[in-house]
Design a protein around this motif. Structure first.
Motif, PDB file in Angstrom:
ATOM      1  N   GLU A  59       0.822  -1.217   0.000  1.00 41.21           N
ATOM      2  CA  GLU A  59       0.000   0.000   0.000  1.00 41.21           C
ATOM      3  C   GLU A  59       0.852   1.261   0.000  1.00 41.21           C
ATOM      4  OE1 GLU A  59      -2.223  -0.674   3.536  1.00 41.21           O
ATOM      5  OE2 GLU A  59      -3.911  -1.612   2.482  1.00 41.21           O
ATOM      6  N   LEU A  60       2.036   1.188   0.620  1.00 41.34           N
ATOM      7  CA  LEU A  60       2.879   2.382   0.730  1.00 41.34           C
ATOM      8  C   LEU A  60       3.391   2.845  -0.618  1.00 41.34           C
ATOM      9  CD1 LEU A  60       4.937   1.496   3.935  1.00 41.34           C
ATOM     10  CD2 LEU A  60       2.907   2.944   3.741  1.00 41.34           C
ATOM     11  N   SER A  61       3.326   1.969  -1.617  1.00 40.38           N
ATOM     12  CA  SER A  61       3.791   2.354  -2.952  1.00 40.38           C
ATOM     13  C   SER A  61       2.682   2.924  -3.824  1.00 40.38           C
ATOM     14  CB  SER A  61       4.430   1.139  -3.653  1.00 40.38           C
ATOM     15  OG  SER A  61       5.608   0.737  -2.987  1.00 40.38           O
ATOM     16  N   LEU A  62       1.461   3.023  -3.293  1.00 40.39           N
ATOM     17  CA  LEU A  62       0.397   3.683  -4.038  1.00 40.39           C
ATOM     18  C   LEU A  62       0.734   5.158  -4.225  1.00 40.39           C
ATOM     19  CD1 LEU A  62      -2.765   2.153  -2.312  1.00 40.39           C
ATOM     20  CD2 LEU A  62      -1.944   1.655  -4.626  1.00 40.39           C
ATOM     21  N   ASN A  63       0.263   5.703  -5.326  1.00 39.71           N
ATOM     22  CA  ASN A  63       0.546   7.101  -5.640  1.00 39.71           C
ATOM     23  C   ASN A  63      -0.618   7.981  -5.204  1.00 39.71           C
ATOM     24  OD1 ASN A  63       1.983   9.292  -6.774  1.00 39.71           O
ATOM     25  ND2 ASN A  63       0.692   9.189  -8.599  1.00 39.71           N
ATOM     26  N   PRO A  64      -0.415   8.879  -4.200  1.00 45.01           N
ATOM     27  CA  PRO A  64      -1.508   9.774  -3.802  1.00 45.01           C
ATOM     28  C   PRO A  64      -1.788  10.804  -4.885  1.00 45.01           C
ATOM     29  CG  PRO A  64       0.504  10.296  -2.591  1.00 45.01           C
ATOM     30  CD  PRO A  64       0.795   9.076  -3.392  1.00 45.01           C
ATOM     31  N   GLU A  65      -3.058  10.885  -5.306  1.00 46.93           N
ATOM     32  CA  GLU A  65      -3.438  11.762  -6.419  1.00 46.93           C
ATOM     33  C   GLU A  65      -4.162  13.025  -5.959  1.00 46.93           C
ATOM     34  OE1 GLU A  65      -2.772  11.263  -9.543  1.00 46.93           O
ATOM     35  OE2 GLU A  65      -2.194   9.150  -9.671  1.00 46.93           O
ATOM     36  N   GLY A  66      -4.430  13.166  -4.647  1.00 40.96           N
ATOM     37  CA  GLY A  66      -5.284  14.245  -4.184  1.00 40.96           C
ATOM     38  C   GLY A  66      -6.742  13.851  -4.289  1.00 40.96           C
ATOM     39  N   ASN A  67      -7.630  14.653  -3.741  1.00 41.51           N
ATOM     40  CA  ASN A  67      -9.070  14.344  -3.744  1.00 41.51           C
ATOM     41  C   ASN A  67      -9.361  12.982  -3.101  1.00 41.51           C
ATOM     42  OD1 ASN A  67      -9.806  16.760  -5.015  1.00 41.51           O
ATOM     43  ND2 ASN A  67      -9.504  15.867  -7.045  1.00 41.51           N
ATOM     44  N   ASN A  68      -8.545  12.599  -2.111  1.00 40.04           N
ATOM     45  CA  ASN A  68      -8.706  11.326  -1.402  1.00 40.04           C
ATOM     46  C   ASN A  68      -8.480  10.118  -2.289  1.00 40.04           C
ATOM     47  OD1 ASN A  68      -9.308  12.438   1.124  1.00 40.04           O
ATOM     48  ND2 ASN A  68     -11.480  12.616   0.623  1.00 40.04           N
ATOM     49  N   LEU A  69      -7.802  10.291  -3.416  1.00 39.88           N
ATOM     50  CA  LEU A  69      -7.615   9.215  -4.383  1.00 39.88           C
ATOM     51  C   LEU A  69      -6.175   8.715  -4.384  1.00 39.88           C
ATOM     52  CD1 LEU A  69      -9.549  10.752  -7.414  1.00 39.88           C
ATOM     53  CD2 LEU A  69     -10.425   9.108  -5.739  1.00 39.88           C
ATOM     54  N   PHE A  70      -6.042   7.421  -4.696  1.00 36.78           N
ATOM     55  CA  PHE A  70      -4.736   6.810  -4.915  1.00 36.78           C
ATOM     56  C   PHE A  70      -4.789   6.062  -6.234  1.00 36.78           C
ATOM     57  CE2 PHE A  70      -5.271   7.175  -0.359  1.00 36.78           C
ATOM     58  CZ  PHE A  70      -4.037   7.625   0.087  1.00 36.78           C
ATOM     59  N   SER A  71      -3.639   5.934  -6.862  1.00 38.81           N
ATOM     60  CA  SER A  71      -3.534   5.122  -8.068  1.00 38.81           C
ATOM     61  C   SER A  71      -2.478   4.054  -7.860  1.00 38.81           C
ATOM     62  CB  SER A  71      -3.204   5.984  -9.287  1.00 38.81           C
ATOM     63  OG  SER A  71      -1.978   6.677  -9.092  1.00 38.81           O
ATOM     64  N   LYS A  72      -2.647   2.949  -8.549  1.00 40.79           N
ATOM     65  CA  LYS A  72      -1.686   1.861  -8.394  1.00 40.79           C
ATOM     66  C   LYS A  72      -0.391   2.199  -9.137  1.00 40.79           C
ATOM     67  CE  LYS A  72      -3.177  -0.896 -12.380  1.00 40.79           C
ATOM     68  NZ  LYS A  72      -3.701  -2.184 -12.854  1.00 40.79           N
ATOM     69  N   THR A  73       0.696   1.567  -8.727  1.00 40.92           N
ATOM     70  CA  THR A  73       1.993   1.710  -9.379  1.00 40.92           C
ATOM     71  C   THR A  73       2.565   0.311  -9.608  1.00 40.92           C
ATOM     72  OG1 THR A  73       3.230   1.791  -7.299  1.00 40.92           O
ATOM     73  CG2 THR A  73       2.383   3.890  -8.160  1.00 40.92           C
ATOM     74  N   ASN A  74       3.701   0.269 -10.302  1.00 36.47           N
ATOM     75  CA  ASN A  74       4.349  -1.030 -10.512  1.00 36.47           C
ATOM     76  C   ASN A  74       4.756  -1.663  -9.190  1.00 36.47           C
ATOM     77  OD1 ASN A  74       4.089  -0.888 -13.295  1.00 36.47           O
ATOM     78  ND2 ASN A  74       6.055   0.155 -13.571  1.00 36.47           N
ATOM     79  N   LEU A  75       5.177  -0.814  -8.240  1.00 34.20           N
ATOM     80  CA  LEU A  75       5.624  -1.338  -6.958  1.00 34.20           C
ATOM     81  C   LEU A  75       4.455  -1.795  -6.078  1.00 34.20           C
ATOM     82  CD1 LEU A  75       8.461   1.189  -6.051  1.00 34.20           C
ATOM     83  CD2 LEU A  75       8.700  -1.160  -6.887  1.00 34.20           C
ATOM     84  N   SER A  76       3.298  -1.138  -6.211  1.00 36.69           N
ATOM     85  CA  SER A  76       2.150  -1.513  -5.368  1.00 36.69           C
ATOM     86  C   SER A  76       1.587  -2.865  -5.754  1.00 36.69           C
ATOM     87  CB  SER A  76       1.050  -0.453  -5.467  1.00 36.69           C
ATOM     88  OG  SER A  76       0.440  -0.479  -6.750  1.00 36.69           O
ATOM     89  N   GLY A  77       1.755  -3.245  -7.024  1.00 35.93           N
ATOM     90  CA  GLY A  77       1.168  -4.488  -7.510  1.00 35.93           C
ATOM     91  C   GLY A  77      -0.280  -4.284  -7.932  1.00 35.93           C
ATOM     92  N   GLU A  78      -0.907  -5.357  -8.347  1.00 36.45           N
ATOM     93  CA  GLU A  78      -2.286  -5.312  -8.807  1.00 36.45           C
ATOM     94  C   GLU A  78      -3.249  -5.393  -7.618  1.00 36.45           C
ATOM     95  OE1 GLU A  78      -3.418  -4.808 -11.958  1.00 36.45           O
ATOM     96  OE2 GLU A  78      -1.286  -4.428 -12.363  1.00 36.45           O
ATOM     97  N   PRO A  79      -4.446  -4.818  -7.765  1.00 37.27           N
ATOM     98  CA  PRO A  79      -5.430  -4.886  -6.667  1.00 37.27           C
ATOM     99  C   PRO A  79      -5.905  -6.309  -6.426  1.00 37.27           C
ATOM    100  CG  PRO A  79      -6.436  -3.990  -8.653  1.00 37.27           C
ATOM    101  CD  PRO A  79      -4.967  -4.084  -8.935  1.00 37.27           C
ATOM    102  N   ILE A  80      -6.201  -6.607  -5.161  1.00 37.59           N
ATOM    103  CA  ILE A  80      -6.664  -7.927  -4.739  1.00 37.59           C
ATOM    104  C   ILE A  80      -7.990  -7.748  -3.999  1.00 37.59           C
ATOM    105  CG2 ILE A  80      -6.104  -9.965  -3.347  1.00 37.59           C
ATOM    106  CD1 ILE A  80      -3.135  -9.068  -3.575  1.00 37.59           C
ATOM    107  N   ASP A  81      -8.940  -8.626  -4.271  1.00 34.22           N
ATOM    108  CA  ASP A  81     -10.257  -8.531  -3.623  1.00 34.22           C
ATOM    109  C   ASP A  81     -10.106  -8.523  -2.105  1.00 34.22           C
ATOM    110  OD1 ASP A  81     -13.132  -8.696  -3.309  1.00 34.22           O
ATOM    111  OD2 ASP A  81     -12.818 -10.798  -2.787  1.00 34.22           O
ATOM    112  N   ALA A  82     -10.752  -7.540  -1.463  1.00 31.09           N
ATOM    113  CA  ALA A  82     -10.606  -7.354  -0.012  1.00 31.09           C
ATOM    114  C   ALA A  82     -11.858  -7.744   0.766  1.00 31.09           C
ATOM    115  CB  ALA A  82     -10.246  -5.894   0.275  1.00 31.09           C
ATOM    116  N   THR A  83     -12.739  -8.520   0.147  1.00 27.39           N
ATOM    117  CA  THR A  83     -13.998  -8.858   0.801  1.00 27.39           C
ATOM    118  C   THR A  83     -13.789  -9.493   2.172  1.00 27.39           C
ATOM    119  OG1 THR A  83     -15.048  -9.193  -1.346  1.00 27.39           O
ATOM    120  CG2 THR A  83     -16.138 -10.150   0.562  1.00 27.39           C
ATOM    121  N   ASP A  84     -12.808 -10.389   2.257  1.00 29.62           N
ATOM    122  CA  ASP A  84     -12.574 -11.103   3.518  1.00 29.62           C
ATOM    123  C   ASP A  84     -11.664 -10.333   4.461  1.00 29.62           C
ATOM    124  OD1 ASP A  84     -14.154 -13.215   2.636  1.00 29.62           O
ATOM    125  OD2 ASP A  84     -12.453 -14.245   1.710  1.00 29.62           O
TER     126      ASP A  84
END
Length: 486
Positions: free
Chosen positions: A409-434
């Protein structure tokens, strides 16, 4: 002396940046879902044992849980645990990630973030409709009588079953042939009430074990062969009787034997949820209108001195799975139509099978856009991310909000407006239901801690002042050295 000057300047630069980061934390103390910045320092290279100053090593987001605040707003959702909401920018279709769950309904009826990005999740599938009128494919104001509403959780599938009817109290009329299932308007209304109760009970049974094999319910049928004993019906002192479900039915002789037996069958049909018929040989058939319900027929007699046999023809079968619901629904539908009323039953499904793969879409909330009800704007209810919309007493599943987490998560890119974008270092998103629970009518507050923030500000301020003193001291040394030359 020159080295001391540069060391002080490095400190001024570093603590100016730290002050900026910490003041940003203070500024966002009321920002929904804000994650505060943690500043780390590092010393610079050394030469001959002497350090060359300091620098900002990292400014990292603190993704610890913020406090949750109940707002009462139906569209507000908070993540309790790990993960982010997925929101899509409508112009570019780019996906961003946020902890801010202060959502709204957009002008198109979709669930959106406060700045107009569409919240991503799973949309319910099309509904299956059973109705008296094939042209009625959605609920409308003509169906003003609430029948039932149930939510069934079956593995990866969430299902809502809803039913309504037109006002059968206004349309019910006496109908039928005497002795062959004749029903008064009052009897029809009583039958419908019994069948509504049965339908709700069957929905509850199905909800408790939706995975059971579907077995249809079967209605009980019993016959009483009065046979030649009907010839004992000769005058008004003669009586034919039977007890059904602890209700005793009696009929005095009237006109002739067949007329008497026809009226006797009509009285049987007046028992709630029962149909009575009789043939010319005195064979009385008693049929339960309620599938799966016991039919208790006892003490048949004429003039209290004969005892015809009671012959169960069809034993009741309760059924199981969706089969018992279907049987109860069909029986209710038939009874309503016999009362000149209309019936509509709608089953809506939400398939969660692709949730783990984060196959998502926009979530439509308006019931008319979903072809569920002509009343487009219903009351939204969000339960652990599952979105229901209520139309009166009926509640429909329309979608589910998806969440995702990242291995870094620390490698996510803060975009402002409470938004983050993924980066190569953050990896791909994973379902967080559980990994979390979604709280409806609740928002996650900023995790900025004013006590820590203000303390850090004072420390950085003093450090900035101290480094400025180091600069001025080094400058004084340089002045002295220059004056020695004079």
């Amino acid at each position: 002396m020159i080295g001391g000057l540069w060391n002080g300047i490095s400190g001024l630069n570093s603590f100016e940046k730290a002050l900026s980061a910490e003041s940003n934390n203070v500024a966002n103390v009321n920002t929904i879902g804000h994650k505060s910045d943690d500043v780390s320092f590092q010393d610079l290279m050394y030469q001959n044992g002497y350090g060359k100053g300091t620098n900002i090593q990292t400014v990292e987001k603190d993704f610890s849980q913020g406090n949750l605040k109940i707002t009462g707003n139906s569209y507000d959702v908070a993540i309790d645990g790990r993960g982010f909401f997925l929101v899509k920018e409508q112009g570019t279709n780019d996906i961003f990630y946020t902890r801010a769950g202060n959502f709204k309904m957009g002008s198109t009826g979709t669930l959106q973030s406060i700045d107009g990005m569409t919240v991503q999740g799973i949309q319910s599938l099309g509904s299956t409709v059973i109705s008296t009128d094939p042209n009625d494919t959605q609920f409308n104001n003509n169906y003003d009588q609430f029948i039932a509403s149930s939510t069934i959780y079956n593995g990866n599938d969430i299902q809502t079953i809803n039913a309504r009817s037109t006002d059968f109290r206004k349309t019910a009329e006496d109908s039928g042939v005497s002795g062959q299932g004749y029903k008064t308007a009052a009897a029809k209304m009583n039958d419908i009430q019994a069948l509504i109760t049965n339908y709700k009970e069957k929905l509850e049974l199905y909800s408790s074990n939706p995975a059971a094999n579907p077995v249809a319910s079967v209605a009980a049928v019993t016959q009483v062969p009065y046979g030649t004993t009907i010839n004992n019906l000769n005058d008004e002192n003669d009586i034919v009787q039977v007890t059904i479900n602890n209700i005793t039915i009696k009929q005095k002789f009237d006109t002739d034997v067949q007329t008497t037996m026809n009226k006797f069958a009509d009285k049987i049909s007046g028992v709630q949820g029962v149909i009575g018929t009789v043939d010319t040989n005195g064979l009385v058939t008693i049929t339960s209108m309620v599938p799966g319900e016991d039919l208790k027929v006892t003490y048949p007699s004429i003039n209290n001195d004969t005892s015809p046999s009671v012959n169960p023809i069809t034993e009741p079968v309760q059924g199981s799975g969706i089969g018992l619901v279907t049987s109860a629904r069909d029986a209710l539908k038939n009874a309503l139509e016999a009362a000149n009323a209309k019936f509509i039953d709608m089953t809506t499904n939400l398939d969660m099978a692709n949730q783990a793969n984060l196959v998502t879409s926009d979530i439509q909330l308006k019931l008319d856009n979903l072809n569920i009800s002509e009343n487009g704007l219903g009351e939204v209810e969000i339960d652990d991310g599952k979105i229901f919309v209520k139309d009166g007493d009926n509640k429909f599943i329309v979608g589910s909000i998806s969440t995702a987490y990242f291995n870094d998560e620390l490698s996510l890119n803060p975009e402002g407006n409470n938004l983050f974008s993924k980066t190569n270092l953050s990896g791909e998103p994973i379902d967080a239901t559980d990994a979390n629970k979604l709280q409806g009518k609740t928002l996650e507050l900023s995790n900025s801690n004013l006590g820590d923030n203000l303390t850090n500000l004072m420390v950085y301020q003093r450090a900035f002042e101290a480094n400025s003193k180091a600069v001025t001291t080094s400058d004084d040394f340089l002045k002295t050295a220059i004056q020695l030359k004079k």
